[in-house]
Design an enzyme around this catalytic site. Structure first.
Site, mmCIF file in Angstrom:
data_model
loop_
_atom_site.group_PDB
_atom_site.id
_atom_site.type_symbol
_atom_site.label_atom_id
_atom_site.label_comp_id
_atom_site.label_asym_id
_atom_site.label_seq_id
_atom_site.Cartn_x
_atom_site.Cartn_y
_atom_site.Cartn_z
ATOM 1 N N ASN A 143 4.264 -0.758 42.503
ATOM 2 C CA ASN A 143 5.385 -0.238 43.303
ATOM 3 C C ASN A 143 5.276 -0.583 44.785
ATOM 4 O O ASN A 143 6.281 -0.869 45.438
ATOM 5 C CB ASN A 143 5.542 1.268 43.091
ATOM 6 C CG ASN A 143 4.337 2.056 43.515
ATOM 7 O OD1 ASN A 143 3.213 1.547 43.486
ATOM 8 N ND2 ASN A 143 4.542 3.285 43.925
ATOM 9 N N GLU B 256 -5.206 8.261 42.595
ATOM 10 C CA GLU B 256 -3.946 8.814 43.069
ATOM 11 C C GLU B 256 -2.923 8.529 41.978
ATOM 12 O O GLU B 256 -2.578 7.383 41.710
ATOM 13 C CB GLU B 256 -3.561 8.137 44.385
ATOM 14 C CG GLU B 256 -2.475 8.873 45.100
ATOM 15 C CD GLU B 256 -1.514 7.904 45.720
ATOM 16 O OE1 GLU B 256 -1.960 6.942 46.366
ATOM 17 O OE2 GLU B 256 -0.321 8.095 45.508
ATOM 18 N N CYS C 207 5.264 7.053 44.334
ATOM 19 C CA CYS C 207 4.732 8.270 43.707
ATOM 20 C C CYS C 207 5.115 9.515 44.501
ATOM 21 O O CYS C 207 5.103 10.613 43.985
ATOM 22 C CB CYS C 207 3.219 8.162 43.566
ATOM 23 S SG CYS C 207 2.426 7.785 45.131
ATOM 24 N N GLU D 175 -8.172 9.935 49.769
ATOM 25 C CA GLU D 175 -8.507 8.767 50.577
ATOM 26 C C GLU D 175 -7.789 8.932 51.906
ATOM 27 O O GLU D 175 -7.047 9.876 52.113
ATOM 28 C CB GLU D 175 -8.130 7.477 49.839
ATOM 29 C CG GLU D 175 -8.943 7.322 48.544
ATOM 30 C CD GLU D 175 -8.919 5.946 47.925
ATOM 31 O OE1 GLU D 175 -8.910 4.946 48.666
ATOM 32 O OE2 GLU D 175 -8.918 5.869 46.680
HETATM 33 O O1 6OD Z 1 0.811 5.509 52.140
HETATM 34 C C1 6OD Z 1 -0.233 5.499 51.489
HETATM 35 O O2 6OD Z 1 -1.343 5.327 51.996
HETATM 36 C C2 6OD Z 1 -0.170 5.686 50.040
HETATM 37 N N1 6OD Z 1 -1.371 5.770 49.404
HETATM 38 C C3 6OD Z 1 1.015 5.734 49.392
HETATM 39 C C4 6OD Z 1 1.135 5.909 48.006
HETATM 40 C C5 6OD Z 1 2.299 5.749 47.369
HETATM 41 C C6 6OD Z 1 2.388 5.816 45.956
HETATM 42 O O3 6OD Z 1 3.309 5.315 45.327
#
Ligand code: 6OD
Length: 489
Positions: free
Chosen positions: A156, A254, A288, A467
């Protein structure tokens, strides 16, 4: 990227061909963009061996300043080749130029720069110990790399999420094996070229291309992998956890979300409507963090629904490079089928479709693409499957609530716990409500506003660990405590 290009794995400083290829498809029109040479077990074994060798030698032994200077060079070279990264990300995902230019690609370079800078100022802990019997000691900790880290990244936000993990892992002195989603290998391949160009030592960064079903398990269960970091579906996270369990590898996950937006009666309504449109429909809902459940105070419910309907109907869907396009296609036919099956389920469950619910009609090559309409629904119970399962598409359900405690309870009534957004002009309410939502991240009067130093991750089915900032440095390194006795005489 030329159509006949073959994307290959990158192992020990070399691009490796294979006997098996699969097609990389453009989701805008279903055409083949490139071919991907699928890695096999031998290639994975070679990647693990070379990563271990680099970690124990050229990369792991390199002084931290030199390591970080090289990671800055990676960012600089990515910036020089920015247009190629933009083109590759658009070709794989179909997402709009605006999004790729403002979110995906800038975060690729920012991830490297941030963690290369942070690690230089990272220090361990120190304690002066004084026991009751008069004994004294000094305790201090030394942070060491974990070894070889497998980075498994999703389709994504391909470059953003791969580099979000590669950068801190390498900054901490680990070698990395990146396995990107088979849907989106192109920016990972470019990143391998950049690593090669700037002189990252052979083996410190490896790329394994292939379908998760073919290469995933061999990688995640490999005894030479010391830790796994993964962003993606909760169901895949469970599989990875199982395959990592034999060797008790540390994992950082995540995973999915079923995120709420809560709009109070004291919200700035225009901002809340625009904000929820953004949080529901950005990247076609394929983030997400996207909102899928919206709770709106009953006193403003009708006005809010009308406003969001207007926003959704105003969204321009089309070619990524067309002016003002906000939504391209979904990433793949399979994903389009999945999201459409949820539109169907919502219908069966008795939802009222305020807008959307199908696919847009085109009379050109886009009719073969995986486009879908932004969709707003109402009328379902909180326990309907549509309101409980992650859809990962441009759809949100809006329901009314009457009071604060009720809405907190309803927002928390889910197996997921990644993110939420709260819309209110009442500062005390913002603090009070945010602290009570069972998620890893709450945004107030905004959404997806990121500071890379903050903890990022979810609770419940949404993930394991955090993280971001010192949390990334914590996951990608292992402290060794050293206790030195101090004699009095
Ligand atoms: O912005 C970020 O660091 C991050 N881990 C976004 C995650 C998005 C998931 O779809």
């Amino acid at each position: 990227m030329p159509k006949n290009k073959i994307l290959k794995s990158y192992v020990n400083g070399k691009f490796i061909d294979s006997r098996h290829y699969f097609n990389n498809i453009n989701p805008v029109n279903g055409e083949v963009i490139s071919k991907i040479a699928e890695a096999d077990k031998d290639i994975i074994d070679a990647a693990v061996a070379s990563a271990k060798h680099a970690q124990e030698n050229a990369w792991g032994q390199m002084p931290v300043n030199d390591r970080c200077a090289l990671l800055h060079k990676v960012a600089d070279r990515m910036a020089e080749r920015e247009q190629e990264f933009i083109d590759a990300e658009i070709a794989d995902t179909g997402k709009s130029l605006f999004q790729v230019q403002t979110i995906d690609i800038p975060r690729g370079t920012a991830n490297f720069r941030t963690f290369a800078d942070m690690v230089k100022f990272d220090s361990g802990e120190t304690f002066i110990t004084e026991l009751a019997n008069g004994e004294k000691a000094i305790n201090y900790s030394v942070n060491k790399p974990l070894g070889v880290v497998a980075v498994i990244s999703p389709w994504n936000l391909p470059l953003l999420l791969a580099t979000w993990k590669i950068a801190p892992a390498m900054a901490c002195g680990n070698s990395v094996i990146l396995k990107p989603s088979e849907e989106t290998s192109s920016t990972a391949f470019l990143l391998a070229e950049v690593m090669d160009e700037v002189g990252i030592p052979n083996g410190a960064f490896n790329l394994i291309l292939g379908r998760g079903s073919n290469v995933g398990d061999h990688l995640t269960s490999h005894s030479g992998i010391n830790a796994i970091t993964f962003t993606g579906a909760s169901s895949t996270g469970k599989q990875i956890m199982k395959s990592a369990s034999d060797t008790v590898k540390p994992v950082s996950f995540e995973l999915g979300g079923k995120n709420s937006a809560i709009v109070f009666e004291d919200a700035d309504l225009d901002k809340a409507i625009a904000g929820v449109a953004r949080s529901s429909f950005t990247n076609c809902g394929q983030v997400c963090l996207c909102t899928e459940k919206v709770y709106v105070h009953r006193s403003i419910f009708v006005e809010f629904v009308e406003g969001l309907k207007a926003q959704a109907e105003n969204i321009k869907i089309g070619y990524p490079l067309e002016e003002d396009v906000f939504m391209g296609p979904l990433v793949s036919k399979a994903h389009q089928q999945k999201v459409l099956s949820y539109y169907e389920l919502a219908r069966e469950e008795g939802a009222n479709f305020v807008t959307g619910g199908g696919t847009p009609k085109f009379s050109d090559q886009r009719q073969h693409g995986y486009f879908i309409e932004p969709t707003v629904i109402t009328g379902l119970d909180d326990h309907a499957r549509t309101n409980q399962e992650e859809i990962f598409g441009p759809i949100c359900h809006i329901s009314a609530f009457d009071d604060e405690n009720e809405v907190i309870k309803r927002a928390n009534d889910t197996e997921y716990g990644l993110a939420a957004s709260v819309w209110t002009e009442n500062i005390s309410r913002a603090h009070r409500v945010s602290a009570k939502i069972d998620v890893g991240l709450v945004w107030v009067n905004t959404w997806f506003l990121r500071d890379l130093r903050t903890p990022f991750g979810g609770v419940k089915l949404s993930g394991v660990g955090r993280e971001g900032g010192k949390h990334s440095l914590g996951f990608y390194s292992e402290p060794t405590n050293i206790c030195i006795k101090i004699d009095e005489h």
